[in-house]
Design a protein around this motif. Structure first.
Motif, PDB file in Angstrom:
ATOM      1  N   LEU A  74      11.116  24.203   2.449  1.00 10.77           N
ATOM      2  CA  LEU A  74      10.126  24.859   3.299  1.00 10.77           C
ATOM      3  C   LEU A  74      10.585  24.908   4.749  1.00 10.77           C
ATOM      4  O   LEU A  74      10.194  25.799   5.509  1.00 10.77           O
ATOM      5  N   LEU A  75      11.428  23.933   5.128  1.00  9.79           N
ATOM      6  CA  LEU A  75      11.865  23.838   6.517  1.00  9.79           C
ATOM      7  C   LEU A  75      13.043  24.750   6.841  1.00  9.79           C
ATOM      8  O   LEU A  75      13.349  24.982   8.000  1.00  9.79           O
ATOM      9  N   LYS A  76      13.699  25.234   5.806  1.00  5.40           N
ATOM     10  CA  LYS A  76      14.954  25.961   6.045  1.00  5.40           C
ATOM     11  C   LYS A  76      14.680  27.377   6.535  1.00  5.40           C
ATOM     12  O   LYS A  76      13.816  28.069   5.989  1.00  5.40           O
ATOM     13  N   LEU A  79       4.279  22.727  -2.757  1.00  7.64           N
ATOM     14  CA  LEU A  79       5.403  23.013  -1.863  1.00  7.64           C
ATOM     15  C   LEU A  79       6.218  24.190  -2.398  1.00  7.64           C
ATOM     16  O   LEU A  79       6.699  25.041  -1.639  1.00  7.64           O
ATOM     17  N   GLY A  80       6.346  24.224  -3.724  1.00  9.93           N
ATOM     18  CA  GLY A  80       7.079  25.335  -4.335  1.00  9.93           C
ATOM     19  C   GLY A  80       6.403  26.671  -4.026  1.00  9.93           C
ATOM     20  O   GLY A  80       7.073  27.658  -3.694  1.00  9.93           O
ATOM     21  N   VAL A  81       5.103  26.684  -4.122  1.00 12.72           N
ATOM     22  CA  VAL A  81       4.369  27.907  -3.795  1.00 12.72           C
ATOM     23  C   VAL A  81       4.604  28.266  -2.329  1.00 12.72           C
ATOM     24  O   VAL A  81       4.878  29.425  -1.985  1.00 12.72           O
ATOM     25  N   ALA A  82       4.549  27.238  -1.471  1.00 13.61           N
ATOM     26  CA  ALA A  82       4.678  27.495  -0.036  1.00 13.61           C
ATOM     27  C   ALA A  82       6.023  28.131   0.300  1.00 13.61           C
ATOM     28  O   ALA A  82       6.088  29.153   1.002  1.00 13.61           O
ATOM     29  N   TYR A  83       7.106  27.554  -0.213  1.00 12.19           N
ATOM     30  CA  TYR A  83       8.395  28.142   0.179  1.00 12.19           C
ATOM     31  C   TYR A  83       8.637  29.487  -0.495  1.00 12.19           C
ATOM     32  O   TYR A  83       9.335  30.342   0.037  1.00 12.19           O
ATOM     33  N   SER A  84       8.046  29.674  -1.682  1.00  9.26           N
ATOM     34  CA  SER A  84       8.208  30.978  -2.321  1.00  9.26           C
ATOM     35  C   SER A  84       7.483  32.055  -1.522  1.00  9.26           C
ATOM     36  O   SER A  84       7.990  33.162  -1.320  1.00  9.26           O
ATOM     37  N   VAL A  85       6.275  31.709  -1.082  1.00  9.56           N
ATOM     38  CA  VAL A  85       5.520  32.666  -0.278  1.00  9.56           C
ATOM     39  C   VAL A  85       6.275  32.970   1.004  1.00  9.56           C
ATOM     40  O   VAL A  85       6.375  34.117   1.447  1.00  9.56           O
ATOM     41  N   PHE A  91      -1.619  26.583  -5.945  1.00 12.30           N
ATOM     42  CA  PHE A  91      -1.512  27.876  -5.265  1.00 12.30           C
ATOM     43  C   PHE A  91      -2.354  27.912  -3.998  1.00 12.30           C
ATOM     44  O   PHE A  91      -1.894  28.358  -2.951  1.00 12.30           O
ATOM     45  N   GLY A  92      -3.556  27.382  -4.119  1.00 12.49           N
ATOM     46  CA  GLY A  92      -4.421  27.372  -2.947  1.00 12.49           C
ATOM     47  C   GLY A  92      -3.819  26.577  -1.812  1.00 12.49           C
ATOM     48  O   GLY A  92      -3.642  27.081  -0.684  1.00 12.49           O
ATOM     49  N   LEU A  93      -3.415  25.361  -2.116  1.00 12.51           N
ATOM     50  CA  LEU A  93      -2.850  24.496  -1.087  1.00 12.51           C
ATOM     51  C   LEU A  93      -1.520  25.045  -0.584  1.00 12.51           C
ATOM     52  O   LEU A  93      -1.200  24.935   0.597  1.00 12.51           O
ATOM     53  N   GLY A  94      -0.760  25.635  -1.495  1.00  7.47           N
ATOM     54  CA  GLY A  94       0.556  26.163  -1.118  1.00  7.47           C
ATOM     55  C   GLY A  94       0.430  27.269  -0.090  1.00  7.47           C
ATOM     56  O   GLY A  94       1.134  27.285   0.913  1.00  7.47           O
ATOM     57  N   PHE A 149       1.564  27.267   3.749  1.00  5.52           N
ATOM     58  CA  PHE A 149       2.434  28.292   4.316  1.00  5.52           C
ATOM     59  C   PHE A 149       1.878  28.802   5.644  1.00  5.52           C
ATOM     60  O   PHE A 149       2.617  28.964   6.617  1.00  5.52           O
ATOM     61  N   THR A 150       0.581  29.013   5.681  1.00  4.72           N
ATOM     62  CA  THR A 150       0.009  29.538   6.916  1.00  4.72           C
ATOM     63  C   THR A 150       0.093  28.520   8.045  1.00  4.72           C
ATOM     64  O   THR A 150       0.127  28.888   9.212  1.00  4.72           O
ATOM     65  N   ARG A 151       0.153  27.231   7.700  1.00  2.00           N
ATOM     66  CA  ARG A 151       0.214  26.193   8.719  1.00  2.00           C
ATOM     67  C   ARG A 151       1.650  25.747   8.947  1.00  2.00           C
ATOM     68  O   ARG A 151       1.886  24.669   9.476  1.00  2.00           O
ATOM     69  N   ARG A 152       2.624  26.541   8.510  1.00  7.58           N
ATOM     70  CA  ARG A 152       4.001  26.044   8.476  1.00  7.58           C
ATOM     71  C   ARG A 152       4.554  25.751   9.865  1.00  7.58           C
ATOM     72  O   ARG A 152       5.395  24.883  10.029  1.00  7.58           O
ATOM     73  N   HIS A 153       4.052  26.475  10.884  1.00  2.00           N
ATOM     74  CA  HIS A 153       4.631  26.271  12.216  1.00  2.00           C
ATOM     75  C   HIS A 153       4.331  24.877  12.750  1.00  2.00           C
ATOM     76  O   HIS A 153       5.152  24.299  13.442  1.00  2.00           O
ATOM     77  N   THR A 154       3.167  24.344  12.390  1.00  2.86           N
ATOM     78  CA  THR A 154       2.875  22.949  12.720  1.00  2.86           C
ATOM     79  C   THR A 154       3.935  22.044  12.114  1.00  2.86           C
ATOM     80  O   THR A 154       4.430  21.114  12.750  1.00  2.86           O
TER      81      THR A 154
END
Lengths: 109, 938
Positions: free
Chosen positions: B293-295, B424-430, B516-519, B523-528
């Protein structure tokens, strides 16, 4: 005769070992040649010094000597030539690159 | 060697290497076609054997190599092997096609495809090996070839460092695996996997089981990039994208999880397995997903996602329930498909936009909509979106996590870990989808993005089609192969596999929804998250730690090398001889003790009387050997005395009934002396003295001790009785080998295989010499008369020319009679070589080279070829290698004589000897001829 051969082998070995330990490449080549004489003869006389005829199975010959050590040594002699030639090439290459004929040329002394 | 299709699978890629080597010179296109056909060719025999495997059978194939040691070329083809063969070769074909368009026009495509095919061959070897040592060998093949592939862009320093890192980590794991395989073979009593599998319970009960397990896991974890060995994988992204797509989807990293699957029936089922594998897998699963997610680098994201998914597969194997194992196998398939397509999509994006940084791209959906759709579908599969294949195995994983019973009171922990990783998988995929394809209007990029060529997109389209087909119709498409592969992992305990898209409302589905919901929220909060990471980032990352360790280890070994004097030949030799002397003395003392002083050095057999000639020869030998030593500074004299010693040795051979040896020694002596004389001139004049007196004294003592030892040993041997083992050879030389000279018959017939090896060594020495001195030009420091450069005296040259045919006739005579009387290929070769050498000496290089237009390198090849072909000719008659045959022929004019096939073999020996001697001579003579290449090269 056994004593004579043994002493000759020992002497060839001693001379060979001493030469191999010298710092010049050429001495090492000479030493390795002497050492291979000694080793070849040692393997060869593994068949003992006793028989009276070469290992040919032709009529009229009996009590032939053991052919196996001879076959082993024959190729060893020829390969010995290959080794010497390769060493000579190594020595020449070392000389060409470092300008010296010291065995450790290019490394530490 | 029973005929079977099985070895053909393995043969295809390796044969492809040779084919590509030839076709790559012609054109890029042909090289690509060759590589593709080689990959596809392996699939054909696999498909041919597939029905048998689907029916529950295991195909075996075996060629005995060292059966006494349990080392055979043994292959097996079961469901797992079929699955992996399909993945390796199927995706391999796609990669070949893709790479042809991806790699720049100026690249060396041949090198790429050869490494790739070698790698595919190594992978196939791993999955098809029945013998576990063979598996380890192929494991190493993949380590080495992946090194070549990662370092493909070797001009870049990071590619080299990454390749070295991957090699060190996976190679180190390979060593552990080898140790584990040896121990396992020892405990199970066999290296055959089928046997080991049957004795699994025995292995798990053995005291060595923990050691074996840890060693195998080290191998698997390093290869599959499990925490804490994961760091090589993201670094390996320095490789071109086709390599990443291949290594990190279907192959390399899957070798580790394959090992887990293969060893599952043997090593799994214990608490140790459960705890270790589950823990490592779970940590890797979550950690990899988090870092992904950080990459910001597209490939970096995919690399860490690969780490994470491998962690998931490992975790599933660790859970140690049948359902989890099936889910693991299923996820191996799914991950290979969607990850390969994702890497290739990333490569297309990189290729068409010129960047891999997700912060610099966006809005690509507008400019490359087709690629975008493909990428979105594949990423959806990675996230686990329903109706795509990734969803199915993830759902199976959630089910297995919920159903697991080993956690006792902490039963919630596994579902939580699963949901966390899924989130986390959902987050980086999104993120992958959003940042690349959407995220506002297209940003300025290094290149104007557009769709790739159709053929470059085709592999991605095929794979994404699979993602969809498997996602919609899982039971029809992968049901059989999954069942078959699971049977190989779980012998006799495969649960009912019901592959369906819809399982009803249940806890796993709820977990998916939560993930999926949390992911998406994540993702939307990724900048934090990025800000947080910037602040608390670790300064010491694994690659840095590895580099430090690597440098430290290098420094340490250099220090040890310096201490041990490994760079000084003399010190090495002193150590060597001292060790020999101590070992010899120790052996003697031990024997002496064991026999209470009864072991005398003098044996019991009667000695031979000394005759006058022998004592005279003895005296000359002593004098010559000592003179060689003392006159070594005067090299010319030393060589002459050396030749005297050699002559006495050949006389000694004659005296003790070895005419063959005497002839050989004499002729070798001549060529050796000529060679030494030729080289003398290039060596510098000696400095007065180089060794201290102390050192000389030490060397003398070592030499004298060695000499004494040899004397004592020789005497002890010579005075003891002895039985020959040559009775068989003596009796069968004539009836079996067709010759009466037993020495020659042994050389060319009984032990012909050894002789073939020996002439190969001889040819290698000559080629080595040629290579060493290639390009070396030397001047003569001494003002010695030039040898071999211009004509010698008229007398000599005029005398030598008519002698040539005569001496060649002698050589032929010696050759022909060799089978029955002293002579043969070796001696005849030396005689002919001397005859030719004399022409060079007498008439000068130029004269002789002009007339003897022989390429001695080719002569060596011809000799070896004749000998080998003679040996192989016996295959035609259904006999083993080098079986000889013989019969009588009666040519006109000459008496009838016996012609043995061994004679053709001997002809090869003859040619190799001639080639070796003359190649050595002409190369050394050519050293000072600066303007012309050495004759051996022409």
């Amino acid at each position: 005769m056994e004593a004579l051969v043994s002493v000759a082998l020992g002497l060839l070995t001693a001379c060979g070992v001493y030469l191999i330990l010298r710092p010049t490449t050429f001495s090492v080549i000479l030493g390795l040649s002497l050492l291979s004489y000694a080793v070849n003869v040692l393997i060869f006389v593994g068949a003992r010094l006793k028989s009276t005829a070469p290992p040919l199975t032709i009529p009229g010959l009996s009590n032939q000597t053991d052919p196996l050590p001879q076959a082993l040594v024959l190729t060893a002699i020829v390969i010995g030539f290959g080794m010497t030639a390769y060493l000579v090439a190594l020595a020449l290459k070392s000389k060409a690159e470092s300008g010296s004929d010291h065995v450790n040329a290019g490394g530490e002394r | 060697m029973p005929p079977s299709f099985l070895p053909l699978i393995l043969l295809a890629p390796f044969a492809g290497i040779l084919a590509v080597a030839l076709t790559a010179r012609v054109s890029r296109k042909l090289a690509a076609w060759t590589a593709g056909v080689a990959m596809a060719a392996g699939l054909a025999p696999a498909l041919k054997l597939a029905p048998e495997v689907f029916a529950g059978g295991v195909v075996h194939w075996r060629v005995a190599w060292l059966p006494e040691w349990g080392l055979d070329l043994a292959l097996r083809f079961d469901g797992l092997g079929l699955l992996f063969t399909g993945l390796i070769l199927g995706i391999g074909v796609m990669i070949v096609l893709y790479a042809a368009y991806y790699l720049p026009k100026y690249d060396d495509l041949g090198r790429f495809y050869m490494s790739l095919l070698g790698f595919a061959g190594g992978m196939l070897g791993i999955v098809l090996a029945e013998n576990i040592i063979l598996m380890v060998v192929f494991w190493e093949v993949t380590s080495l070839t992946s090194f070549l592939l990662i370092a493909y862009k070797y001009q870049q320093v990071e590619a080299r460092i990454s390749a070295r890192m991957a090699l060190a980590v996976t190679g180190g794991g390979g060593l552990a695996l080898l140790a584990g395989a040896l121990l396992l073979g020892d405990v199970a009593g066999s290296f055959d996997f089928s046997v080991i599998e049957e004795r699994g319970a025995l292995v798990r009960a053995d005291g060595l089981y923990p050691v074996i397990l840890i060693l195998f896991l080290l191998g698997a974890f390093t290869k599959s990039a499990q925490f804490p060995f994961h760091f090589w994988l993201p670094n390996a992204m320095a490789a071109p994208t086709p390599v990443s797509a291949y290594l990190h989807s279907a192959t390399m990293v899957k070798a580790g999880v394959f090992l887990l699957a293969r060893m599952y029936p043997v090593l799994a089922g214990t608490d140790l397995w459960f705890v270790t594998v589950t823990t490592v897998g779970a940590i890797t699963f979550v950690y990899g997903a988090y870092v992904a997610l950080l990459k910001h680098d597209l490939k970096g994201l995919l690399a860490y996602s690969t780490v994470s998914h491998l962690g998931l597969i490992t975790l599933l194997f660790g859970l140690d329930t049948p359902l989890a194992a099936v889910a693991a196998v299923f996820h191996i398939i799914n991950h290979a498909i969607f990850k390969a397509s994702l890497f290739m999509s990333a490569g297309i994006i990189d290729h068409e936009t010129g960047t891999r940084d997700m912060r610099r791209m966006g809005g690509l959906f507008k400019t490359m909509p087709r690629t975008a759709v493909l990428g979105i579908l594949a990423a959806g599969s990675m996230a686990g979106v329903p109706l795509l294949n990734g969803f199915l195995s993830k759902e199976m994983f959630f089910t297995a996590a919920v159903a697991h019973e080993n956690f006792g009171g902490a039963a919630y922990i596994l579902p939580v870990v699963a949901t966390l990783g899924g989130m986390l998988g959902v987050a980086y995929s999104v993120r992958f989808v959003w940042d690349v394809f959407f995220d506002g209007p297209p940003k300025p990029m290094p290149k104007t993005p557009h769709e790739p060529p159709m053929w470059m997109r085709l592999p991605v389209e095929v794979l994404v089609a699979l993602v969809l087909i498997v996602g919609f119709l899982p039971q029809v498409v992968v049901g059989p192969i999954l069942l078959s592969a699971s049977e190989a992992v779980l012998p006799g305990a495969v649960p009912q596999i019901k592959l369906a898209v819809w399982h009803g409302f249940n806890l796993p589905l709820a977990m998916t929804v939560i993930a999926f919901g949390l992911g998406v929220l994540q993702f939307t909060r990724r900048h934090t998250l990025y800000a947080w990471q910037e602040r608390f980032a670790w300064s010491l990352t694994s690659p840095v730690a590895f580099e430090r360790f690597y440098r430290g280890a290098t420094r340490f070994s250099s220090a040890v090398m310096a201490l041990s004097g490994a760079r000084s030949l003399q010190r090495n030799l002193v150590l060597f001889f001292s060790f020999l002397l101590v070992a010899g003395a120790w052996a003697w003392v031990k024997t002496e003790r064991a026999s209470d002083g009864g072991a005398t050095l003098i044996g019991s057999t009667p000695v031979m009387p000394i005759d006058a000639a022998s004592s005279a020869a003895f005296a000359i030998l002593i004098f010559a050997a000592c003179s060689t030593v003392f006159l070594r500074h005067n090299r010319l004299l030393a060589v002459i005395f050396l030749s005297v010693a050699g002559t006495i040795v050949s006389l000694a051979f004659l005296r003790f009934n070895a005419p063959d040896l005497a002839l050989t020694q004499l002729t070798v002596e001549v060529v050796t002396i000529v060679l030494l004389l030729m080289s003398l001139r290039y060596l510098p004049p000696r400095p007065p003295k180089q060794s201290s007196d102390l050192r000389r004294l030490r060397d003398w003592m070592i030499a004298m001790a060695a000499g004494t030892g040899v004397t004592v040993m020789a005497f002890a041997m010579l005075t003891r009785p002895y039985d020959t083992i040559a009775g068989y050879h003596m009796a069968n030389a004539k009836p079996g080998g067709g010759g009466t000279n037993v020495v020659n018959v042994i050389l060319v017939d009984f032990r012909g295989y050894d002789t073939l090896g020996e002439i190969t060594v001889l040819a290698m020495a000559a080629l080595g010499l040629c290579a060493l001195l290639a390009g070396v030009r030397m001047t003569q420091p001494q003002s010695s008369p030039p040898l071999l450069t211009e004509r010698s005296t008229i007398m000599l040259s005029e005398l030598m020319r008519p002698l040539l045919p005569l001496s060649m006739a002698v050589a032929v005579y010696i050759f022909l009679r060799g089978h029955n009387l002293p002579g043969g290929g070796f001696i005849a070769g030396l005689v002919a070589a001397i005859a030719l050498m004399l022409q060079y000496v007498a008439s000068g290089m130029d004269f002789a080279t002009e007339r003897l237009r022989v390429n001695y390198v080719r002569l060596l090849g011809a000799g070896l070829g004749i000998s080998t072909l003679t040996g192989m000719a016996s295959f035609v008659f259904g006999n083993p290698f080098l079986t000889s045959t013989h019969g009588y022929v009666t040519p006109p004019l000459i008496d009838k004589f016996e012609l043995a096939s061994a004679m053709a073999f001997d002809l090869g020996v003859f040619l190799v000897v001639v080639g070796t001697v003359l190649l050595a001579m002409t190369v050394i003579a050519g050293l000072k001829r600066a303007e012309q290449p050495a004759p051996g090269e022409g």
